[in-house]
Write a protein that holds these residues in place. Structure first.
Motif, PDB file in Angstrom:
ATOM      1  N   SER A   1       5.346  -2.460  -3.054  1.00  0.00           N
ATOM      2  CA  SER A   1       4.726  -2.671  -3.738  1.00  0.00           C
ATOM      3  C   SER A   1       4.395  -3.261  -4.901  1.00  0.00           C
ATOM      4  O   SER A   1       3.030  -3.914  -4.462  1.00  0.00           O
ATOM      5  CB  SER A   1       4.672  -0.931  -3.652  1.00  0.00           C
TER       6      SER A   1
ATOM      7  N   GLU B 281       1.588   6.053 -11.221  1.00  0.00           N
ATOM      8  CA  GLU B 281       1.302   6.470 -10.883  1.00  0.00           C
ATOM      9  C   GLU B 281       0.928   6.221  -9.700  1.00  0.00           C
ATOM     10  O   GLU B 281       1.464   6.871  -8.095  1.00  0.00           O
ATOM     11  CB  GLU B 281      -0.265   5.213 -10.623  1.00  0.00           C
ATOM     12  N   LEU B 282       2.530   5.425  -9.516  1.00  0.00           N
ATOM     13  CA  LEU B 282       2.960   4.432  -7.513  1.00  0.00           C
ATOM     14  C   LEU B 282       3.863   6.361  -7.976  1.00  0.00           C
ATOM     15  O   LEU B 282       3.612   6.462  -6.147  1.00  0.00           O
ATOM     16  CB  LEU B 282       3.731   3.794  -7.716  1.00  0.00           C
TER      17      LEU B 282
ATOM     18  N   TRP C 226       8.954   0.739  -3.521  1.00  0.00           N
ATOM     19  CA  TRP C 226       8.300   0.356  -4.958  1.00  0.00           C
ATOM     20  C   TRP C 226       8.840  -1.471  -4.904  1.00  0.00           C
ATOM     21  O   TRP C 226       7.419  -1.464  -5.663  1.00  0.00           O
ATOM     22  CB  TRP C 226       9.204   0.954  -6.467  1.00  0.00           C
TER      23      TRP C 226
ATOM     24  N   SER D 275       1.478   6.864  -0.923  1.00  0.00           N
ATOM     25  CA  SER D 275       2.105   5.607  -1.614  1.00  0.00           C
ATOM     26  C   SER D 275       3.331   5.291  -1.012  1.00  0.00           C
ATOM     27  O   SER D 275       3.806   4.159  -0.293  1.00  0.00           O
ATOM     28  CB  SER D 275       1.947   5.057  -2.610  1.00  0.00           C
ATOM     29  N   LEU D 276       3.980   5.948  -1.648  1.00  0.00           N
ATOM     30  CA  LEU D 276       5.854   5.946  -1.218  1.00  0.00           C
ATOM     31  C   LEU D 276       5.612   6.372  -0.002  1.00  0.00           C
ATOM     32  O   LEU D 276       6.395   5.289   0.800  1.00  0.00           O
ATOM     33  CB  LEU D 276       6.153   7.228  -2.298  1.00  0.00           C
TER      34      LEU D 276
ATOM     35  N   THR E 185       0.907   2.587 -14.164  1.00  0.00           N
ATOM     36  CA  THR E 185       0.760   1.919 -12.842  1.00  0.00           C
ATOM     37  C   THR E 185       2.369   3.096 -12.052  1.00  0.00           C
ATOM     38  O   THR E 185       2.022   2.946 -11.104  1.00  0.00           O
ATOM     39  CB  THR E 185       1.240   1.065 -13.262  1.00  0.00           C
TER      40      THR E 185
ATOM     41  N   PHE F 298       4.154   5.744   2.734  1.00  0.00           N
ATOM     42  CA  PHE F 298       3.899   3.449   3.508  1.00  0.00           C
ATOM     43  C   PHE F 298       4.838   2.549   2.531  1.00  0.00           C
ATOM     44  O   PHE F 298       5.434   2.502   4.544  1.00  0.00           O
ATOM     45  CB  PHE F 298       2.575   3.353   3.051  1.00  0.00           C
ATOM     46  N   TRP F 299       5.971   2.728   1.590  1.00  0.00           N
ATOM     47  CA  TRP F 299       6.308   1.244   1.751  1.00  0.00           C
ATOM     48  C   TRP F 299       7.463   1.659   2.351  1.00  0.00           C
ATOM     49  O   TRP F 299       7.994   1.440   2.246  1.00  0.00           O
ATOM     50  CB  TRP F 299       6.371   1.253  -0.309  1.00  0.00           C
TER      51      TRP F 299
ATOM     52  N   SER G  61       2.426   9.778  -6.542  1.00  0.00           N
ATOM     53  CA  SER G  61       1.499  10.015  -4.764  1.00  0.00           C
ATOM     54  C   SER G  61       2.309   9.684  -3.776  1.00  0.00           C
ATOM     55  O   SER G  61       2.673   8.792  -3.363  1.00  0.00           O
ATOM     56  CB  SER G  61       0.502   8.320  -4.757  1.00  0.00           C
TER      57      SER G  61
ATOM     58  N   LYS H 157       1.430  -5.640  -6.590  1.00  0.00           N
ATOM     59  CA  LYS H 157       0.563  -5.626  -8.065  1.00  0.00           C
ATOM     60  C   LYS H 157       0.874  -6.787  -8.402  1.00  0.00           C
ATOM     61  O   LYS H 157      -0.358  -7.202  -9.062  1.00  0.00           O
ATOM     62  CB  LYS H 157       1.505  -4.301  -8.079  1.00  0.00           C
TER      63      LYS H 157
END
Ligand code: PHE
Length: 457
Positions: free
Chosen positions: A121, A145-146, A118, A152-153, A142, A155-156, A149, A125
């Protein structure tokens, strides 16, 4: 004195290197992400007070015990315990300190990495100026939304695990300690800048009173357990990380002084983070008890409003990632070294195995914020349960065993020799590890009903 302190991993050139490594391990997400959110969830002041008392009477003595066991055992936790068991003529049972610690580190890293993701990311941002002039609603949306998903999580989380295992595989973590020398002061200064912003945010008085006026009616036994567990978590205690670094402490360095320094720096960072965050919470009519998203829902509001906010915001999240990075390395290092030393793996392969396993378990945490957010066991999501089991059960239990081993089983003369304190200070330390820590941990465990539920009695 008959001590040979050359380990197979070499020795720190001075006590400073140990202080930096241990501070790198201690200061991390625990201070900046976790401390504020669990304080918010547990009613503020009384929780903070219990946490501070735990740091002073349990945390510092256990840190000293871990460093002394590490320096005396001169190896990774499991192997150090093996040596110490012989020296203390104790039962092989005590190897459990090494084993449980290694497992706890692995379990913690699996979710730690998701949260560090987080922060990663939020570096992008902030750098892209997403938060410039942003309202509290926008900042909240925001974050939602992160975490909603999975991709996204994922990926990071993957990126952070990769960063961590890359350093561990190359065995260059001592390089990172050099970075700690600059990063910690930078993090400090940035937190002061944010406290400065908070002073003028309009919520300072309320924030300060939330943090520092104890109201014990708001604190449950579970809250006490969480405060105690956090004292272990934030100082990296109860799982062998500090023991492992202690193996490199030169014989002449003072264990008490270094422990106070590390615990002091760690506590200061946590309190500064709290003082920076809660005024923003109240100035924007947010709820202190929103949970793990607290800092991500509040700090961007401040960065969005302050001059130079894009710069400060980006820098802040970069520093947070670094702080998390140096902690993550210490979480998995015991497992990797164990694989290298006892399972004859190359360092690369050991890191690969540990990294893949940790990454895979992390998927549970990734999905617990979205796909399986509604799946609850004992009222907790997968992430909450994993955090509870590790921070609030495994680490205090590890600390309890370390206290008993160092206080009751290790010959008196050895701890006296290693700690090298005057009689009064030594007696105080011994009293705290022999009586206070074991009794405190047991009393708190006995009073938390969630523990009975989880273990089915
Ligand atoms: N102390 C680290 C933090 O506060 C987390 C950690 C726990 C690291 C246990 C190592 C061992 O973020």
């Amino acid at each position: 004195m008959n001590k040979n302190h050359t380990t197979q991993h070499g020795s720190w050139s001075s006590g400073w290197a140990f202080v930096l490594a241990a501070t790198g391990s201690a200061v991390g997400l625990g201070n900046i992400w976790k401390f504020p959110y669990i304080t918010g969830e547990n009613g503020g002041g009384a929780f903070v007070l219990v946490y501070l008392v735990c740091i002073a009477v349990i945390g510092i003595p256990i840190m000293m015990a871990e460093v002394l066991l590490g320096r005396r055992g001169r190896a990774t936790p499991i192997n150090a315990m093996r040596t110490l068991i012989v020296e203390a003529s104790a039962s092989r049972f005590w190897k459990i300190i090494g084993w449980m610690g290694m497992i706890a580190g692995f379990l913690i890293l699996s979710y730690y990495s998701v949260i560090a993701g987080w922060a990663l990311s939020y570096v992008t941002k902030s750098a892209l100026g997403e938060f410039s002039g942003a309202s509290a609603e926008f900042v909240g949306a925001t974050f939602d939304e992160l975490v909603s998903s999975p991709l996204s999580l994922l990926f990071w989380h993957t990126l952070f695990m990769f960063m961590t295992m890359f350093v561990v595989a190359r065995g260059v973590e001592h390089g990172l300690e050099k970075a700690v020398r600059f990063l910690m002061p930078a993090l400090f200064i940035l937190l002061i800048v944010m406290v400065g912003y908070s002073l003028n945010s309009g919520g300072f008085a309320q924030g300060a009173s939330f943090l520092f006026s104890p109201d014990f009616s708001k604190l449950s036994w579970t809250g006490v357990l969480i405060a105690m567990g956090h004292a272990f978590f934030t100082l990296s205690l109860g799982m062998g990380a500090i023991m492992m670094y202690g193996a490199y402490l030169p014989p002449q360095a003072s264990i008490a002084k270094t422990s106070f320094l590390i615990a002091g720096a760690d506590t200061l960072v946590a309190l500064l983070a709290g003082i920076a965050i809660f005024p923003i919470v109240f100035a924007n009519n947010l709820q202190p008890g929103v949970g793990p998203g607290l800092i991500f829902n509040t700090l961007p509001i401040a960065f969005g409003a302050m001059p130079g906010g894009v710069f400060f915001g980006t820098l802040f999240f970069i520093l947070l990632v670094f702080a998390a990075w140096s902690s993550a390395i210490s979480l998995i290092e015991p497992m990797v070294t164990w694989l290298v030393e006892n399972r004859d793996q190359s360092r690369f392969k050991a890191s690969l195995i540990a990294g893949v396993l940790t990454w895979a378990l992390g998927l549970g945490t990734v999905f617990s914020f979205n796909l399986i957010a509604d799946v609850k066991m004992y009222d907790s999501t997968f992430f909450d349960l994993l955090d509870f089991l590790t921070s609030n059960i495994m680490l205090p239990l590890g600390g309890l065993l370390i206290a008993i081993f160092a206080g009751w089983l290790l010959p008196h003369i050895m701890s006296l020799d290693e700690l090298n304190l005057d009689t009064r200070a030594y007696s105080l330390w011994r009293f705290l590890v022999r009586y206070v820590t074991p009794i405190a941990v047991l009393v708190v465990f006995v009073n938390v009903t969630k523990i009975y539920k989880i273990f089915g009695f």
